[in-house]
Write a protein that holds these residues in place. Structure first.
Motif, PDB file in Angstrom:
ATOM      1  N   ASN A   1       0.895  -1.282   0.049  1.00 46.92           N
ATOM      2  CA  ASN A   1       0.018  -0.071   0.136  1.00 46.92           C
ATOM      3  C   ASN A   1       0.661   1.451   0.000  1.00 46.92           C
ATOM      4  O   ASN A   1       0.482   2.294  -0.433  1.00 46.92           O
ATOM      5  N   GLY A   2       1.962   1.095   0.557  1.00 45.39           N
ATOM      6  CA  GLY A   2       2.963   2.313   0.464  1.00 45.39           C
ATOM      7  C   GLY A   2       3.576   2.638  -0.843  1.00 45.39           C
ATOM      8  O   GLY A   2       4.470   3.513  -1.011  1.00 45.39           O
ATOM      9  N   GLY A   3       3.402   1.688  -1.756  1.00 52.19           N
ATOM     10  CA  GLY A   3       4.163   1.894  -3.091  1.00 52.19           C
ATOM     11  C   GLY A   3       5.597   1.306  -3.171  1.00 52.19           C
ATOM     12  O   GLY A   3       6.552   1.848  -4.036  1.00 52.19           O
ATOM     13  N   PHE A   4       6.009   0.414  -2.225  1.00 54.19           N
ATOM     14  CA  PHE A   4       7.556   0.004  -2.315  1.00 54.19           C
ATOM     15  C   PHE A   4       7.503  -1.227  -3.010  1.00 54.19           C
ATOM     16  O   PHE A   4       8.635  -1.531  -3.871  1.00 54.19           O
ATOM     17  N   VAL A   5       6.605  -2.140  -3.265  1.00 55.99           N
ATOM     18  CA  VAL A   5       6.657  -3.225  -3.742  1.00 55.99           C
ATOM     19  C   VAL A   5       5.296  -3.489  -4.574  1.00 55.99           C
ATOM     20  O   VAL A   5       4.458  -3.050  -3.992  1.00 55.99           O
ATOM     21  N   ASN A   6       5.359  -4.655  -5.310  1.00 66.05           N
ATOM     22  CA  ASN A   6       4.105  -5.046  -6.271  1.00 66.05           C
ATOM     23  C   ASN A   6       4.295  -6.493  -6.303  1.00 66.05           C
ATOM     24  O   ASN A   6       5.395  -7.015  -6.608  1.00 66.05           O
ATOM     25  N   GLN A   7       2.905  -7.211  -5.858  1.00 66.82           N
ATOM     26  CA  GLN A   7       2.983  -8.477  -5.900  1.00 66.82           C
ATOM     27  C   GLN A   7       2.773  -9.184  -7.261  1.00 66.82           C
ATOM     28  O   GLN A   7       1.652  -8.931  -7.623  1.00 66.82           O
TER      29      GLN A   7
ATOM     30  N   LEU B   1       9.447  -1.590  -6.475  1.00 63.38           N
ATOM     31  CA  LEU B   1       9.397  -0.449  -7.176  1.00 63.38           C
ATOM     32  C   LEU B   1      10.195   0.738  -6.459  1.00 63.38           C
ATOM     33  O   LEU B   1      11.263   0.439  -5.698  1.00 63.38           O
ATOM     34  N   PRO B   2      10.263   2.061  -7.191  1.00 62.83           N
ATOM     35  CA  PRO B   2      11.524   2.941  -6.686  1.00 62.83           C
ATOM     36  C   PRO B   2      11.540   3.053  -5.456  1.00 62.83           C
ATOM     37  O   PRO B   2      12.733   3.303  -4.930  1.00 62.83           O
ATOM     38  N   LEU B   3      10.695   3.253  -4.626  1.00 65.66           N
ATOM     39  CA  LEU B   3      10.997   3.492  -3.168  1.00 65.66           C
ATOM     40  C   LEU B   3      11.405   2.029  -2.462  1.00 65.66           C
ATOM     41  O   LEU B   3      12.366   2.323  -1.718  1.00 65.66           O
ATOM     42  N   GLY B   4      10.946   1.002  -3.044  1.00 59.53           N
ATOM     43  CA  GLY B   4      11.429  -0.190  -2.383  1.00 59.53           C
ATOM     44  C   GLY B   4      12.767  -0.438  -2.945  1.00 59.53           C
ATOM     45  O   GLY B   4      13.579  -0.971  -2.010  1.00 59.53           O
ATOM     46  N   ILE B   5      13.341  -0.203  -3.955  1.00 63.06           N
ATOM     47  CA  ILE B   5      14.679  -0.377  -4.531  1.00 63.06           C
ATOM     48  C   ILE B   5      15.871   0.444  -3.686  1.00 63.06           C
ATOM     49  O   ILE B   5      16.800   0.313  -3.422  1.00 63.06           O
TER      50      ILE B   5
END
Length: 413
Positions: free
Chosen positions: A27-33, A42-46
């Motif tokens: 929900n925070g936009g870090f990863v997508n399943q 995703l960009p935040l997660g990486i």
């Protein structure tokens, strides 16, 4: 980074998953399943994962040299070590292609661990005791055919792992490296990641790696999927599987999540793959080995399990995707808009990594909710009511204070 340009945006009302790390990362936009146990970072997660791996890499460079091994290995190597039918989480792949006129029936393994690759590599280059000891490590994507992937990125089918392997002429030399180099290096890693005080060394079995005991690094956490036992008499932590005489009077039980493990492999793999060197007397001697793992993507999930509240993530500053979350309110007015961009540019010029919420048609409450969900350590707010100062607030604190920009730069630097 301008929030208006960031991919993707948060989903504050998104689906709730079985674990806090899955809910907050998705929900925070870090990863997508992509599917169960497999995620796109995703960009935040990486950015977070890169920060974690940077710390791991810096500490591993002090005790080893970095390489990168292939994810794919021939089936024969796993047959040679007699682990092909022992490790029950192997992904096996065939090279057969029904559309090709030339059939390739070779079978391969997607490596969950790399003893089968690193041992022949070392054997190829190392011939004498004079070349020992040495250590090699990599940070790579690994694969485990988990029967039921669960707990977000804590237990996936595809994940990031740092694995280091050390090579020695004797068991005593191996144990010296094991206790006096690897353990201090691991402690430093977890200290820099912000979980040093909560992470304890836990005695465990060797599993498929060694007949001797190994050690896990377990982070004590209320939502942890493991149970560890503290012997009240000795002060030693034990994995649940090796506690055979549990009594409440003798042991205290904690929930915890494993973030690393180390194994004294001894001669298990060198014997199976005939890896010998010439010793001081010119005789063939089997090489002693050790294996040392840290789950870098798993640590990302553990940090969230450990550091979050009802509003979102609270990243330790060492791994956060940005240093500062800058929010502009009333920025439909040119004066506020220009001031906000001026502050953004000045912070960036001072080496501060800033996520700037520059959106105009979004309410203040929504911007604050996004900031809390993303979890950047410091929030700075500019609005009509802040005047010549800006509002400064830490993510893990309730109260904000008004400071000048120079004061904030001083704090951040």
């Amino acid at each position: 980074m301008l929030y208006s340009k960031m991919f993707p945006k948060t989903d504050k009302n998104g689906k709730k998953y079985e674990s806090p790390n899955a809910t907050l990362l998705i929900n925070g936009g870090f990863v997508n399943q992509v599917m169960s146990g497999v995620y796109t970072f995703l960009p935040l997660g990486i950015k977070v994962l890169t920060n974690i791996e940077k710390i791991v890499r810096e500490e591993m460079n002090k005790i080893g040299q970095e390489i990168l091994m292939p994810a794919l290995a021939p089936k024969k190597l796993w047959e040679d070590t007699q682990r092909l039918n022992q490790v029950d989480v192997l992904f096996k792949a065939s090279g057969a292609n029904p559309l090709s006129l030339e059939r390739n029936d070779t079978e391969y393994i997607l490596n969950p661990t790399h003893e089968e690759v690193i041992t022949p590599l070392a054997k190829h280059f190392i011939k004498s005791y004079k070349d020992l000891p040495f250590a090699l490590y990599q940070i790579q994507t690994k694969f485990r055919n988990e029967p039921r992937a669960k707990s977000g990125i804590l237990r996936g089918r595809e994940f990031r792992m740092k694995d280091l392997y050390s090579f020695h002429i004797s068991e005593s030399d191996l144990l010296d490296y094991y206790h006096n180099k690897s353990i201090p290096a691991y402690k430093k890693v977890f200290e820099r990641l912000g979980i040093g005080e909560e992470t304890v060394i836990t005695l465990a079995s060797g599993g498929d790696f060694t007949e001797k005991n190994s050690h896990e690094f377990q982070t004590i956490c209320d939502s942890g999927e493991d149970e560890i036992y503290l012997n009240k008499e000795t002060g030693e932590y034990l994995n649940k599987e090796i506690v055979t005489d549990f009594t409440p009077e003798r042991y205290e039980v904690f929930k915890a999540s494993e973030v690393g493990n180390i194994f004294p492999l001894n001669i298990k793999f060198s014997k199976q793959l005939n890896f010998t060197v010439k010793d001081e007397d010119g005789k063939d001697a089997l090489v002693y080995m050790g294996c040392y793992g840290i789950g870098t993507s798993r640590i990302m999930g553990v940090l969230i399990e450990k550091f979050h509240d009802e509003r979102g993530i609270i990243w330790p500053k060492e791994v956060a995707p940005f240093d500062v979350h800058l929010i502009a309110l009333d920025n439909h007015e040119d004066e506020i808009k220009n001031k906000a961009f001026e502050i953004y540019k000045k912070l960036t010029a001072h080496g501060v990594d800033v996520l700037f919420d520059d959106r105009v048609d979004v309410r203040a409450g929504e911007k604050f909710a996004d900031a809390d969900l993303i979890g950047i350590p410091v929030r700075i707010v500019i609005s009509k009511r802040t005047g010549n100062k800006v509002e400064y607030k830490k993510r893990d604190e309730k109260e904000s204070i008004l400071l000048s920009l120079d004061e904030i730069v001083g704090i951040l630097k």
